[in-house]
Design an enzyme around this catalytic site. Sequence first.
Site, short mmCIF file in Angstrom:
data_model
loop_
_atom_site.label_atom_id
_atom_site.label_comp_id
_atom_site.label_asym_id
_atom_site.label_seq_id
_atom_site.Cartn_x
_atom_site.Cartn_y
_atom_site.Cartn_z
N TYR A 1 37.67 47.29 22.93
CA TYR A 1 37.19 48.02 21.76
C TYR A 1 37.11 47.03 20.62
O TYR A 1 38.13 46.61 20.07
CB TYR A 1 38.12 49.20 21.44
CG TYR A 1 37.79 50.41 22.28
CD1 TYR A 1 37.14 51.50 21.73
CD2 TYR A 1 38.07 50.41 23.64
CE1 TYR A 1 36.79 52.59 22.52
CE2 TYR A 1 37.72 51.50 24.43
CZ TYR A 1 37.08 52.57 23.87
OH TYR A 1 36.72 53.64 24.65
N LYS B 1 41.59 46.03 36.68
CA LYS B 1 40.54 45.22 37.29
C LYS B 1 41.04 43.79 37.42
O LYS B 1 40.39 42.82 37.05
CB LYS B 1 39.27 45.27 36.41
CG LYS B 1 38.02 44.69 37.07
CD LYS B 1 37.53 45.48 38.25
CE LYS B 1 36.20 44.90 38.75
NZ LYS B 1 35.74 45.56 40.00
N ASP C 1 37.14 50.52 39.87
CA ASP C 1 35.96 51.06 40.52
C ASP C 1 36.34 51.86 41.76
O ASP C 1 35.77 52.94 42.01
CB ASP C 1 34.94 49.98 40.84
CG ASP C 1 35.56 48.74 41.45
OD1 ASP C 1 36.70 48.40 41.08
OD2 ASP C 1 34.92 48.11 42.30
N ASP D 1 39.28 55.60 28.81
CA ASP D 1 38.27 56.42 28.15
C ASP D 1 37.31 57.00 29.19
O ASP D 1 37.02 58.20 29.21
CB ASP D 1 37.52 55.56 27.14
CG ASP D 1 36.64 56.37 26.20
OD1 ASP D 1 36.71 57.61 26.24
OD2 ASP D 1 35.90 55.75 25.42
N ASP E 1 37.29 61.14 30.79
CA ASP E 1 36.11 62.01 30.73
C ASP E 1 35.72 62.48 32.13
O ASP E 1 35.33 63.64 32.33
CB ASP E 1 34.94 61.28 30.08
CG ASP E 1 35.00 61.30 28.56
OD1 ASP E 1 35.99 61.82 28.02
OD2 ASP E 1 34.06 60.82 27.92
#
Length: 351
Positions: free
Chosen positions: A130, A183, A216, A240, A244
């Site tokens: 961010y 990751k 992933d 984030d 969702d």
Amino acid sequence: MKIIVLPGDGIGPETMAATVQVLQAASRRFGLGLVLEHDVAGHESLRRHGATVTPALLDKVRAADGLMLGPMATYDFKDEARGEINPSKFFRKELDLYANIRPARTYPGMEQKVGAFDLVVVRENTEGFYADRNVESGGSEMLITPDVVVSLRRITRLCCERIARSAFELAMARRRHVSIVHKANVLKLGDGMFIDVCHEVARDFPEVQVDDFIVDAMMAHVVRAPQRFDVIVTTNMFGDILSDLTAELSGSLGLGGSVNAGRDHAMGQAAHGSAPDIAGQDIANPFSLILSAGQLLGWHGQRRGLQAFEAAAHAIEEAVVAAIQAGECTRDVGGRLGTATTGDAFARRLG
């Protein structure tokens, strides 16, 4: 408990009006003595004060016990020099609200796309990918040439440790299972540190089962079998996206509540945006913001050892279950009511 109420943009004033009704009903039923102080941020503040958020508002929020932030038109706010500050980012950063807690669960009476599940995404909130959160002045994206942009990510041991501890403490009150999402196969140093710190914290919680997943692959696992998971802890950007996804798997992003919590402050905030395309039509689902208000009450109760606030938080969550089963909700989750009548019915049910 004193709560600052900021209705927000788009559908914010409609969903916040319903949420205020619910908070007032909870206060009466459980004797909470809530004091709700209304103010503005976002476009309305920009019109009145020349900035979407002001130093005076920050002082007011710091002096209160909690903040309810309505959906904000964050994509509209591009130039901080003109007062166009992202209110969500502003409060998360200024109040050090490092833990974004986003539950996702299915509800009886709704179509279940992937079967029944109940999980929580615990997302680090103050650094990561961010650009507005990583350096002291300005952003951490650099325009090297007209055709080249470099974006920096900051990962610190402190932020990894405290979000990991939040996740493990939450897991102890649930099914005692934490999944670390990362990751590290590509981001070897940053996500490598994140995994290492999470496992260090895990040693303080030997009762908790721990596993980890590359982000992933995690997306595929959550879509295929979300029942496998209890508490998921991850870095900012991954959290984030994942929160969702899990909210939508529950039936609607309109069921995605969240609380942004720090050591001394917390902010209830719906998981969705301001949806200007449906503003003023009395069709927006207020449950995301209502559930967020319940989480804020629960945070205050846990922090202060006040059982009435924790009972109120539980009652709000159970009332959502009952309202959906009874069809006392908006059309996106199978109901037949508008935003305002959903708030009316919910307040009566809770009361």
